[in-house]
Write a protein that holds these residues in place. Structure first.
Motif, mmCIF file in Angstrom:
data_model
loop_
_atom_site.group_PDB
_atom_site.id
_atom_site.type_symbol
_atom_site.label_atom_id
_atom_site.label_comp_id
_atom_site.label_asym_id
_atom_site.label_seq_id
_atom_site.Cartn_x
_atom_site.Cartn_y
_atom_site.Cartn_z
ATOM 1 N N LEU A 117 0.835 -1.197 0.000
ATOM 2 C CA LEU A 117 0.000 0.000 0.000
ATOM 3 C C LEU A 117 0.872 1.250 0.000
ATOM 4 N N MET A 118 0.407 2.304 -0.635
ATOM 5 C CA MET A 118 1.132 3.576 -0.660
ATOM 6 C C MET A 118 0.838 4.351 0.631
ATOM 7 N N VAL A 119 1.903 4.652 1.370
ATOM 8 C CA VAL A 119 1.748 5.432 2.602
ATOM 9 C C VAL A 119 2.249 6.862 2.414
ATOM 10 N N TYR A 120 2.914 7.102 1.284
ATOM 11 C CA TYR A 120 3.340 8.465 0.942
ATOM 12 C C TYR A 120 3.450 8.567 -0.566
ATOM 13 N N ALA A 121 3.069 9.693 -1.129
ATOM 14 C CA ALA A 121 3.213 9.960 -2.555
ATOM 15 C C ALA A 121 3.406 11.453 -2.736
ATOM 16 N N ASN A 122 4.480 11.845 -3.413
ATOM 17 C CA ASN A 122 4.714 13.279 -3.605
ATOM 18 C C ASN A 122 3.850 13.803 -4.747
ATOM 19 N N PRO A 123 3.796 15.125 -4.929
ATOM 20 C CA PRO A 123 2.951 15.698 -5.990
ATOM 21 C C PRO A 123 3.275 15.160 -7.379
ATOM 22 N N ALA A 124 4.565 14.907 -7.657
ATOM 23 C CA ALA A 124 4.930 14.395 -8.980
ATOM 24 C C ALA A 124 4.327 13.013 -9.230
ATOM 25 N N ALA A 125 4.189 12.219 -8.159
ATOM 26 C CA ALA A 125 3.567 10.897 -8.305
ATOM 27 C C ALA A 125 2.101 11.031 -8.654
ATOM 28 N N HIS A 126 1.421 12.015 -8.028
ATOM 29 C CA HIS A 126 0.011 12.230 -8.344
ATOM 30 C C HIS A 126 -0.169 12.692 -9.783
ATOM 31 N N LEU A 127 0.729 13.540 -10.247
ATOM 32 C CA LEU A 127 0.653 14.002 -11.637
ATOM 33 C C LEU A 127 0.905 12.838 -12.598
ATOM 34 N N LEU A 128 1.905 12.024 -12.271
ATOM 35 C CA LEU A 128 2.240 10.893 -13.139
ATOM 36 C C LEU A 128 1.072 9.929 -13.261
ATOM 37 N N LEU A 129 0.408 9.631 -12.146
ATOM 38 C CA LEU A 129 -0.683 8.654 -12.139
ATOM 39 C C LEU A 129 -2.050 9.294 -12.348
ATOM 40 N N LEU A 151 2.954 1.795 -16.493
ATOM 41 C CA LEU A 151 1.959 2.158 -15.484
ATOM 42 C C LEU A 151 0.646 2.528 -16.162
ATOM 43 N N GLN A 152 -0.460 2.302 -15.462
ATOM 44 C CA GLN A 152 -1.777 2.728 -15.936
ATOM 45 C C GLN A 152 -2.271 3.842 -15.034
ATOM 46 N N THR A 153 -2.562 4.975 -15.610
ATOM 47 C CA THR A 153 -3.014 6.098 -14.807
ATOM 48 C C THR A 153 -4.483 5.925 -14.448
ATOM 49 N N ARG A 154 -4.955 6.786 -13.580
ATOM 50 C CA ARG A 154 -6.365 6.741 -13.194
ATOM 51 C C ARG A 154 -7.276 6.977 -14.393
ATOM 52 N N ARG A 155 -6.760 7.650 -15.409
ATOM 53 C CA ARG A 155 -7.545 7.907 -16.626
ATOM 54 C C ARG A 155 -7.278 6.863 -17.706
ATOM 55 N N ASN A 156 -6.698 5.731 -17.277
ATOM 56 C CA ASN A 156 -6.464 4.593 -18.172
ATOM 57 C C ASN A 156 -5.481 4.889 -19.299
ATOM 58 N N ARG A 157 -4.575 5.832 -19.063
ATOM 59 C CA ARG A 157 -3.485 6.060 -20.001
ATOM 60 C C ARG A 157 -2.288 5.228 -19.564
ATOM 61 N N VAL A 158 -1.526 4.732 -20.529
ATOM 62 C CA VAL A 158 -0.342 3.939 -20.228
ATOM 63 C C VAL A 158 0.894 4.815 -20.341
ATOM 64 N N ARG A 159 1.716 4.767 -19.308
ATOM 65 C CA ARG A 159 2.963 5.534 -19.314
ATOM 66 C C ARG A 159 4.123 4.603 -18.976
ATOM 67 N N VAL A 160 5.200 4.748 -19.731
ATOM 68 C CA VAL A 160 6.402 3.966 -19.471
ATOM 69 C C VAL A 160 7.313 4.776 -18.569
ATOM 70 N N VAL A 161 7.719 4.189 -17.450
ATOM 71 C CA VAL A 161 8.556 4.900 -16.489
ATOM 72 C C VAL A 161 9.795 4.074 -16.167
ATOM 73 N N LEU A 162 10.843 4.770 -15.758
ATOM 74 C CA LEU A 162 12.046 4.129 -15.279
ATOM 75 C C LEU A 162 11.953 4.079 -13.762
ATOM 76 N N VAL A 163 11.950 2.866 -13.202
ATOM 77 C CA VAL A 163 11.662 2.688 -11.782
ATOM 78 C C VAL A 163 12.855 2.081 -11.065
ATOM 79 N N THR A 164 13.081 2.559 -9.852
ATOM 80 C CA THR A 164 14.026 1.917 -8.947
ATOM 81 C C THR A 164 13.414 1.893 -7.562
#
Length: 422
Positions: free
Chosen positions: A25-37, A87-100
Motif C-alpha cells: 500500500l502507498m503510505v506516501y506519494a509526492n505531488p509528482a507521483a500524483h501528476l504521473l498517475l 503504469l496505468q493512470t487513473r484515466r487509463n493512459r499507459v505511461r512507461v517509467v524508469l523505476v528503482t
C-alpha cells in the motif's frame, strides 16, 4: 512522514515521482507521483494516493515482475537496478517509467521507497504503443476465457473481466482471495499445483469451480509457472474456460455408449467391464457375489405370434419389472437378444434367493394381450452361479451361470437352477 521535515519538503519539490510503500500500500506519494498517475489530491495532502495498492496502477503484463522486485527491495539495503515499467493512470493512459526501489526505515517502520520517472518517446513510438495498448485492452476486455495470475501462495493478483461470464463474480471480488476457495474438490486444485510444479505448464487441464450462484461448472485450464529473477517459484499465470457443455456432452456420449438403447440398462460391453471391476482381482471372505443369467422363455414364439414390436415391448417391460426388484448395488445388463444378467453383491445367500423369487413373480405379471389371440403370460428361466475363491474373471461366472441356465430351461423353465460347486 512529517510534512514540515526537510526530507518531506525535498521529496515534494522533486520532479520525479516518489512513493513509499508498506505491505503493498502507498503510505506516501509526492505531488509528482500524483501528476504521473493522474490522481487528484483531494482535501489535505496527500490523501489522493495514500492507502491505495500500488498494483492497481501497474500494467497487467508488468505486475508480477514489479511486485517481485518490490518484495525483494523490502529485504535488501541495495537499490534495484532501474528498469522500465508500464503504469496505468487513473484515466487509463499507459505511461512507461524508469523505476528503482530500495528499502527504507520510515518512522521506525520498514518500507520501500520507489522512484519513477517517465520515459519520453518520439511521437511515432508513442503512437505504436498507444495502438498496441488499445489492442491489448480490447482483447483483454472481450476474452471469453478468464485470464488470471496468482502469487506463490495461490492468492489471486489479477483476473480478467471474463470472470463475470464464467463465475458470476466481479474481478475485484476475486483479487486477494485464494484460488482454492473456488474449487469444490480440493484434490483438483492439488493435482493442478502438482502438475504445474512438475512440468512448469499445463494445457487443457481438467477441473471444476463453484460459481457465485453455487452451481458447479467444469473448467479447462492452460497455465504456466512464474519465476522471479532468482529462479524461485513466484506464482501461476494462465487462462481457464467454462467447458461444462462439452463435458456434459462427453458424459452423455459415454452413458449412451454403455446403455442398451431399447431397455435403458447396461449393454453387454458395459456390464462385462463393470462386472470385472466389481470382481476385482481377489476374493473377499464374507462378501458373496452371485451371477444370475436370465433368459425370457419362448421369446422367439412371442416375436413370431405377436410381431417384433410386441417383442420389443416385452423386453422393455421385462427390464423395468426386474429393475424394480434389484438393489442399488446390483449390476443389471442386457447381454443380447432376450438374455440378461444380474451381478449381486451380498452377505447372506438367502437375500439372493429372495431376490430370485421376487424376479420370477414380477415377470409372471407381464401379460400379452392382442386381438384374436389368447392372453399369454411371460416367464423367465434363471441360471445362478455363486462366486468362489478361484473365480477371478467374470467369464468364469458367466460360463457356470450359462450351464445352470441350460438346466433351468430343460427342467421346465419359469424357474431358477443353482449351479453347484464342489
Amino acid at each position: 512522514m512529517n510534512p514540515d521535515s526537510v526530507s518531506a519538503k525535498l521529496l515534494e519539490a522533486l520532479p520525479a515521482a516518489v512513493l513509499v510503500l508498506r505491505g503493498g500500500l502507498m503510505v506516501y506519494a509526492n505531488p509528482a507521483a500524483h501528476l504521473l498517475l493522474e490522481v487528484e489530491m483531494s482535501g489535505e495532502y496527500p490523501q489522493g494516493l495514500v492507502g491505495q495498492p500500488i498494483v492497481e496502477f501497474i500494467h497487467p503484463l508488468d505486475q508480477s515482475h514489479s511486485v517481485n522486485r518490490i518484495r525483494r527491495s523490502a529485504s535488501s539495503k541495495t537499490a534495484n537496478v532501474p528498469v522500465e515499467v508500464r503504469l496505468q493512470t487513473r484515466r487509463n493512459r499507459v505511461r512507461v517509467v524508469l523505476v528503482t526501489s530500495v528499502s527504507v526505515d520510515l518512522e521506525g517502520e520498514p518500507g520501500v521507497l520507489v522512484t519513477a520517472m517517465e520515459v519520453r518517446r518520439d511521437s511515432t513510438t508513442g503512437e505504436r504503443m498507444r495502438r498496441s495498448e488499445e489492442h491489448f485492452r480490447r482483447l483483454f476486455e472481450n476474452m471469453q476465457d478468464v485470464y488470471y495470475r496468482t502469487d506463490a501462495l495461490g492468492v489471486v493478483q489479477l483476473v480478467g473481466p471474463g470472470v463475470r461470464r464464467v463465475l458470476g463474480f466481479e474481478p475485484h471480488e476475486i483479487v486477494g482471495r485464494t484460488a482454492e476457495e473456488y474449487y469444490p474438490n480440493h484434490a483438483d486444485r492439488d493435482a493442478f499445483k502438482d502438475a504445474i510444479r512438475k512440468f512448469g505448464e499445463v494445457a487443457d487441464f481438467p477441473g471444476q469451480m463453484v460459481r457465485k450462484d453455487g452451481r458447479i461448472i467444469d473448467i479447462s485450464i492452460s497455465s504456466s509457472a512464474l519465476f522471479d529473477e532468482d529462479g524461485a517459484f513466484a506464482g501461476v499465470e494462465g487462462i481457464y474456460r467454462d467447458v461444462t457443455e462439452r463435458k456434459e456432452l462427453e458424459r452423455e456420449l459415454r452413458r449412451l455408449a454403455s446403455i442398451d438403447s431399447l431397455t435403458n440398462i447396461l449393454n453387454r460391453r458395459a456390464f462385462i467391464e463393470r462386472a470385472r471391476e466389481e470382481l476385482g482381482t481377489h476374493y473377499e471372505p464374507g462378501i458373496e457375489q452371485t451371477l444370475l443369467l436370465l433368459d425370457i422363455d419362448y421369446f422367439k414364439s412371442i416375436n413370431d405370434q405377436y410381431g417384433h414390436a410386441t417383442g420389443d415391448q416385452v423386453l422393455t417391460r421385462f427390464a423395468r419389472a426386474v429393475g424394480e426388484q434389484i438393489w442399488s448395488t446390483d449390476l443389471f445388463g442386457r447381454l443380447g437378444g432376450e438374455e440378461f444378467a444380474i451381478l449381486v453383491k451380498h452377505t447372506n445367500p438367502e437375500q439372493v434367493r429372495d431376490l430370485v423369487d421376487r424376479v420370477l413373480d414380477a415377470v409372471r405379471t407381464i401379460r400379452l394381450e392382442a386381438d384374436g389371440r389368447p392372453s399369454r403370460a411371460v416367464t423367465v428361466s434363471i441360471g445362478a452361479a455363486r462366486r468362489t475363491s478361484i473365480d477371478h474373471r467374470v467369464e468364469h461366472l458367466l460360463d457356470r451361470a450359462d450351464r445352470a441356465l441350460y438346466q433351468a430351461k430343460h427342467g421346465g423353465r419359469d424357474r431358477v437352477f443353482w449351479e453347484r460347486t464342489a
